[in-house]
Motif scaffolding. Sequence first.
Motif, PDB file in Angstrom:
ATOM      1  N   ILE A 391       0.851  -1.201   0.000  1.00 47.87           N
ATOM      2  CA  ILE A 391       0.000   0.000   0.000  1.00 47.87           C
ATOM      3  C   ILE A 391       0.887   1.251   0.000  1.00 47.87           C
ATOM      4  O   ILE A 391       0.634   2.212  -0.741  1.00 47.87           O
ATOM      5  CB  ILE A 391      -0.934   0.006   1.229  1.00 47.87           C
ATOM      6  CG1 ILE A 391      -1.789  -1.256   1.264  1.00 47.87           C
ATOM      7  CG2 ILE A 391      -1.790   1.273   1.238  1.00 47.87           C
ATOM      8  CD1 ILE A 391      -2.875  -1.329   0.233  1.00 47.87           C
ATOM      9  N   VAL A 395       0.906   4.196  -2.885  1.00 45.11           N
ATOM     10  CA  VAL A 395       0.729   5.613  -2.566  1.00 45.11           C
ATOM     11  C   VAL A 395       1.917   6.420  -3.098  1.00 45.11           C
ATOM     12  O   VAL A 395       1.748   7.459  -3.747  1.00 45.11           O
ATOM     13  CB  VAL A 395       0.561   5.795  -1.038  1.00 45.11           C
ATOM     14  CG1 VAL A 395       0.596   7.266  -0.668  1.00 45.11           C
ATOM     15  CG2 VAL A 395      -0.744   5.160  -0.577  1.00 45.11           C
ATOM     16  N   LEU A 423     -14.567  -1.169  -8.215  1.00 46.61           N
ATOM     17  CA  LEU A 423     -13.281  -0.500  -8.368  1.00 46.61           C
ATOM     18  C   LEU A 423     -13.441   0.812  -9.137  1.00 46.61           C
ATOM     19  O   LEU A 423     -12.905   1.843  -8.731  1.00 46.61           O
ATOM     20  CB  LEU A 423     -12.289  -1.430  -9.083  1.00 46.61           C
ATOM     21  CG  LEU A 423     -10.898  -0.836  -9.322  1.00 46.61           C
ATOM     22  CD1 LEU A 423     -10.226  -0.449  -8.005  1.00 46.61           C
ATOM     23  CD2 LEU A 423      -9.997  -1.814 -10.077  1.00 46.61           C
ATOM     24  N   ALA A 426     -14.877   3.329  -6.828  1.00 47.69           N
ATOM     25  CA  ALA A 426     -13.937   3.780  -5.801  1.00 47.69           C
ATOM     26  C   ALA A 426     -12.927   4.773  -6.374  1.00 47.69           C
ATOM     27  O   ALA A 426     -12.591   5.774  -5.744  1.00 47.69           O
ATOM     28  CB  ALA A 426     -13.206   2.571  -5.201  1.00 47.69           C
ATOM     29  N   GLY A 429     -14.297   8.084  -6.654  1.00 46.28           N
ATOM     30  CA  GLY A 429     -14.677   8.698  -5.391  1.00 46.28           C
ATOM     31  C   GLY A 429     -13.536   9.388  -4.668  1.00 46.28           C
ATOM     32  O   GLY A 429     -13.742   9.998  -3.621  1.00 46.28           O
ATOM     33  N   ALA A 430     -12.315   9.278  -5.199  1.00 45.20           N
ATOM     34  CA  ALA A 430     -11.179   9.883  -4.493  1.00 45.20           C
ATOM     35  C   ALA A 430     -11.219  11.404  -4.621  1.00 45.20           C
ATOM     36  O   ALA A 430     -11.755  11.948  -5.586  1.00 45.20           O
ATOM     37  CB  ALA A 430      -9.875   9.351  -5.074  1.00 45.20           C
ATOM     38  N   TRP A 434      -4.447  11.952  -8.026  1.00 46.56           N
ATOM     39  CA  TRP A 434      -3.398  10.960  -7.725  1.00 46.56           C
ATOM     40  C   TRP A 434      -3.888   9.938  -6.720  1.00 46.56           C
ATOM     41  O   TRP A 434      -3.490   8.774  -6.750  1.00 46.56           O
ATOM     42  CB  TRP A 434      -2.092  11.619  -7.279  1.00 46.56           C
ATOM     43  CG  TRP A 434      -2.089  12.188  -5.878  1.00 46.56           C
ATOM     44  CD1 TRP A 434      -2.287  13.479  -5.519  1.00 46.56           C
ATOM     45  CD2 TRP A 434      -1.851  11.465  -4.663  1.00 46.56           C
ATOM     46  NE1 TRP A 434      -2.208  13.613  -4.160  1.00 46.56           N
ATOM     47  CE2 TRP A 434      -1.933  12.390  -3.607  1.00 46.56           C
ATOM     48  CE3 TRP A 434      -1.580  10.127  -4.360  1.00 46.56           C
ATOM     49  CZ2 TRP A 434      -1.756  12.032  -2.276  1.00 46.56           C
ATOM     50  CZ3 TRP A 434      -1.405   9.770  -3.034  1.00 46.56           C
ATOM     51  CH2 TRP A 434      -1.491  10.707  -2.007  1.00 46.56           C
ATOM     52  N   GLU A 435      -4.796  10.383  -5.837  1.00 44.73           N
ATOM     53  CA  GLU A 435      -5.313   9.426  -4.849  1.00 44.73           C
ATOM     54  C   GLU A 435      -6.188   8.370  -5.501  1.00 44.73           C
ATOM     55  O   GLU A 435      -6.209   7.213  -5.065  1.00 44.73           O
ATOM     56  CB  GLU A 435      -6.088  10.152  -3.758  1.00 44.73           C
ATOM     57  CG  GLU A 435      -5.222  10.403  -2.556  1.00 44.73           C
ATOM     58  CD  GLU A 435      -6.044  10.702  -1.299  1.00 44.73           C
ATOM     59  OE1 GLU A 435      -5.470  10.551  -0.224  1.00 44.73           O
ATOM     60  OE2 GLU A 435      -7.224  11.055  -1.404  1.00 44.73           O
ATOM     61  N   ALA A 438      -3.823   5.948  -6.628  1.00 39.34           N
ATOM     62  CA  ALA A 438      -3.309   5.166  -5.494  1.00 39.34           C
ATOM     63  C   ALA A 438      -4.306   4.079  -5.113  1.00 39.34           C
ATOM     64  O   ALA A 438      -3.924   2.938  -4.818  1.00 39.34           O
ATOM     65  CB  ALA A 438      -3.018   6.072  -4.302  1.00 39.34           C
ATOM     66  N   VAL A 439      -5.593   4.419  -5.127  1.00 40.15           N
ATOM     67  CA  VAL A 439      -6.621   3.429  -4.801  1.00 40.15           C
ATOM     68  C   VAL A 439      -6.616   2.303  -5.841  1.00 40.15           C
ATOM     69  O   VAL A 439      -6.704   1.124  -5.506  1.00 40.15           O
ATOM     70  CB  VAL A 439      -8.005   4.108  -4.719  1.00 40.15           C
ATOM     71  CG1 VAL A 439      -9.120   3.063  -4.655  1.00 40.15           C
ATOM     72  CG2 VAL A 439      -8.067   5.034  -3.511  1.00 40.15           C
ATOM     73  N   GLY A 442      -3.460   0.213  -5.289  1.00 43.48           N
ATOM     74  CA  GLY A 442      -3.514  -0.505  -4.014  1.00 43.48           C
ATOM     75  C   GLY A 442      -4.683  -1.460  -3.914  1.00 43.48           C
ATOM     76  O   GLY A 442      -4.866  -2.120  -2.891  1.00 43.48           O
ATOM     77  N   SER A 443      -5.472  -1.576  -4.982  1.00 43.56           N
ATOM     78  CA  SER A 443      -6.666  -2.425  -4.926  1.00 43.56           C
ATOM     79  C   SER A 443      -6.293  -3.898  -5.047  1.00 43.56           C
ATOM     80  O   SER A 443      -5.245  -4.245  -5.601  1.00 43.56           O
ATOM     81  CB  SER A 443      -7.612  -2.064  -6.082  1.00 43.56           C
ATOM     82  OG  SER A 443      -7.042  -2.493  -7.306  1.00 43.56           O
ATOM     83  N   PRO A 444      -7.142  -4.770  -4.508  1.00 44.30           N
ATOM     84  CA  PRO A 444      -6.854  -6.209  -4.624  1.00 44.30           C
ATOM     85  C   PRO A 444      -6.809  -6.654  -6.090  1.00 44.30           C
ATOM     86  O   PRO A 444      -6.062  -7.564  -6.431  1.00 44.30           O
ATOM     87  CB  PRO A 444      -8.004  -6.879  -3.875  1.00 44.30           C
ATOM     88  CG  PRO A 444      -8.981  -5.825  -3.519  1.00 44.30           C
ATOM     89  CD  PRO A 444      -8.329  -4.493  -3.691  1.00 44.30           C
TER      90      PRO A 444
ATOM     91  N   LEU B 192     -11.840   4.252   0.730  1.00 44.91           N
ATOM     92  CA  LEU B 192     -12.099   3.594  -0.554  1.00 44.91           C
ATOM     93  C   LEU B 192     -11.321   2.275  -0.656  1.00 44.91           C
ATOM     94  O   LEU B 192     -11.859   1.257  -1.091  1.00 44.91           O
ATOM     95  CB  LEU B 192     -11.708   4.521  -1.704  1.00 44.91           C
ATOM     96  CG  LEU B 192     -12.564   5.793  -1.809  1.00 44.91           C
ATOM     97  CD1 LEU B 192     -11.924   6.804  -2.762  1.00 44.91           C
ATOM     98  CD2 LEU B 192     -13.977   5.440  -2.277  1.00 44.91           C
ATOM     99  N   LEU B 193     -10.070   2.313  -0.228  1.00 45.71           N
ATOM    100  CA  LEU B 193      -9.287   1.072  -0.249  1.00 45.71           C
ATOM    101  C   LEU B 193      -9.893   0.041   0.700  1.00 45.71           C
ATOM    102  O   LEU B 193      -9.917  -1.158   0.405  1.00 45.71           O
ATOM    103  CB  LEU B 193      -7.841   1.351   0.169  1.00 45.71           C
ATOM    104  CG  LEU B 193      -6.834   1.666  -0.932  1.00 45.71           C
ATOM    105  CD1 LEU B 193      -5.445   1.847  -0.336  1.00 45.71           C
ATOM    106  CD2 LEU B 193      -6.797   0.553  -1.981  1.00 45.71           C
ATOM    107  N   LEU B 196     -12.676  -1.797  -0.994  1.00 46.68           N
ATOM    108  CA  LEU B 196     -12.240  -2.765  -2.006  1.00 46.68           C
ATOM    109  C   LEU B 196     -11.688  -4.035  -1.365  1.00 46.68           C
ATOM    110  O   LEU B 196     -11.969  -5.143  -1.812  1.00 46.68           O
ATOM    111  CB  LEU B 196     -11.184  -2.128  -2.911  1.00 46.68           C
ATOM    112  CG  LEU B 196     -11.680  -0.979  -3.783  1.00 46.68           C
ATOM    113  CD1 LEU B 196     -10.514  -0.300  -4.493  1.00 46.68           C
ATOM    114  CD2 LEU B 196     -12.697  -1.499  -4.804  1.00 46.68           C
ATOM    115  N   HIS B 197     -10.870  -3.864  -0.328  1.00 50.00           N
ATOM    116  CA  HIS B 197     -10.251  -5.051   0.265  1.00 50.00           C
ATOM    117  C   HIS B 197     -11.223  -5.834   1.144  1.00 50.00           C
ATOM    118  O   HIS B 197     -11.110  -7.056   1.244  1.00 50.00           O
ATOM    119  CB  HIS B 197      -8.997  -4.660   1.058  1.00 50.00           C
ATOM    120  CG  HIS B 197      -7.813  -4.409   0.181  1.00 50.00           C
ATOM    121  ND1 HIS B 197      -6.990  -5.415  -0.271  1.00 50.00           N
ATOM    122  CD2 HIS B 197      -7.316  -3.265  -0.350  1.00 50.00           C
ATOM    123  CE1 HIS B 197      -6.035  -4.901  -1.036  1.00 50.00           C
ATOM    124  NE2 HIS B 197      -6.208  -3.590  -1.098  1.00 50.00           N
TER     125      HIS B 197
END
Lengths: 449, 390
Positions: A391, A395, A423, A426, A429-430, A434-435, A438-439, A442-444, B192-193, B196-197
Amino acid sequence: MTPLAQIRFGYGPSASDGEAPSPIGPAALLAQISQPDQGAVAYERPGLAERFRLAEEHTADTRRRRKENDTSPRPPDAPGTVMKEIFRADQLAFVLRPVAARHGFAERLANFWANRLTVGMVGSGGLFIEPFRHDVARAHLAGRYEDMLRTALWHPAMLLYLDQNRSIGPQSNLGQRKGLGLNENLAREFLELHSMGTGYDQTDVTELARLMAGMKHDRDGPGIRSAAVEPGTKRILGQRFGDDDPMAEINRMVAMVAARPETARSVAQRLATHFISDTPPEDLVAQLTRSYLDEGGYLPALYRVLLDHPAAWAPTLSKLRSPQEYVAACLRALGLTGQETALPGLHRRQGFRLPEVMLRMGQPIFRPRGPDGWPETAEDWLTAPMMAARIDFAVDAARAGAEGADPTAVAERVLGPLASPTLRFAIQGAEQRWEGVAVLLGSPEFMRR
Amino acid sequence: MPLIHLTRRSFLTCMGAATASGLMSEVVLAGAQSENRLVVILLRGAMDGLDVIRPLGDPDYAGLRPRILEETPDGIPLDGRFALHPALADLLPLWQAGEFAFAHALALPYRAGRSHFIGQDALEHGSGRADGALGPARDGWLNRALTLIPGADGRTGLSVGQERLLIMEGDAPAGHWFPVEENLLSAQGRRLLDILHEQDPLTGPIYAEAMNLASAGGSGKVLREAEMYSVLGQELARQLLGPARIAAFSLNGWDTHQRQGHHLGQRLPLLAQVILSLRAGLGAAWGKTLVLTLTEFGRTARENGTAGTDHGTGGAMLAAGGVLRGGRAFGAWPGLAEANLLDRRDLMPTDDLRRYPAHALRALFGLDRSQLETVVFPGLDLGSDPGFIL
């Protein structure tokens, strides 16, 4: 357009490739293994010959300095300094080359084979690791497994890593004179990890160690230290060895082991586990095994079977990316090289500090836990500190490389239709662009292939 | 690498997370196992036992170490022969209270070389082989011990640090944590993360743990190293007051080939710091605690040309804790006369290093002789009890 081939069989789509990745199928992937990769040219590393020369010069230089009591600082072109610099660049190339590669499948295969036949650091010495990766994995990934196996067994990095250099026949001249004996380390791992995995016993290991005593590889190439050769015949897997030239006998042994069904099965299992699933479909493993035996271990035939199997194109991403694959995929997604320093949020001089990042994710470069190499299954990469490191890197990479990026466009490029509605939601929604990236990183979903 | 880039904020909440996730509330389960506690500190790089616990009473010592003794003279007398390195002065009260001891001239069976890499693996695996090779399971002896301790579960053993420690790896589940760096993501990005997780059965649980390590609170300033080790001791103590019974971490920086006085002057106070903060944090439970420092091998008896020492063989183990029969020297002293040295260079080992942790496991957790000699340290001759546990 689904970038599935780049994700599952490469290091992910790269923003440097242009707007959107073109569709790739089995034929295009297979073509990669016999073509030079223009993207990776900058990461071609010095070969064995140059490294042997440097090591010898360094030894001579050290001897001279000691003799002359010379304590002046070494000049930047001193062989020892050059060696250190080469090794530092070797380690970085472990991550940077996959970032730059255009033939992702060939690059993944090179790393896969170098990991199956692992060598790692011995003390502070790792100068031969990169040549091993080249001479063994890259040079033979489009050839026969027997040739790869033989090159690995004789490689100076392997002889050093698994103590073969120290194995002396107890009845040899050297053994008798100095009371020295066998070291079975390489003999055992050759049978256990590099080839068969099952179907041999301790007697085979000991007999093989007797056959292998005296193997060496110096600047003149592979050879035999006659003084360490164990006299007499050896019986390995029911066959008689040791009546002929030792080098020829060792190579005959490699050929015999490479042709064993256990070896075929073990290669098939590992290949399917690496690319397809932690628990690969049994029919795929069986097909790969059969192909290995039918084609004499000709590896492109196995790749063809792999790529033609329906599981290769299943839309569900089930494998977890290794730290190397994950870091490379993040950097490629943003069109970064990994060598940037002057970007937002990065350490001013050291940039991404990739060796430290890799260490935190659980894959310290060139320091595998053991000769079995880095794990191929997800659970081994999933501890809280390792996940936190992923993570953190997502970031850092997004902050450094996605200041003005459109997160939705990045998602379209790196996942396309594979991105789930959740996804997509999400990412949008940042609060900052850049965030959003990052989401995504960093997502699965992005952690998988 | 020492524990760098650590922020107070992440560190403290890491511990808090362990509490919140219920690690400390399971008093009932914890009660099912021993109340004794074992902390193993791996001193990577080979600590020079001959400098840390100085045999000033040995007639040959001063002659072997002129420059080191010139740079850091004397020592704090412990008994007629040995003196404590001045940088460990903070541990003197423990010695006086019988809570500190040492054993000299210990070594692993590993003799085939003096490689840190092999030596450390052999130490953590508990290898009984002269070539230091690992057994097929490639696991750690603390982990094998965990498999034998009645009532032990995944929270009994804990390894602390950036990398996993081999000593705690193996079939028995064990905890692993490391305080992570400050996370720059905003609360919104974080949420948000989370979403997702949460939906992912594979990454979800691990992600939740990872975020607990990193979540907000505290000042966020980088701790000075000394302060950090004292925080490490305090917080580790909290874990040991919960269900954890066996913990291991590493403290690096002992490979003192040059300017040994300078380097030990920096490292030894950190070691004292972490032991003293553990003691303070454990309170009454210190009386049931044993701390062992283990190092892969000792260093040369004679100093080298750069006011340091090179890789040797016989080394020293330090021990602290309320459960210790301390205030005394353990192990047979082989002497430093040239004829008594191994290869005329190293302190001659007089005992197998592994016997001490083995007897500690026996005394603290009730492991029996055959378990210790076949499972935890295969091939070890447990021998007679050195009697260092009360």
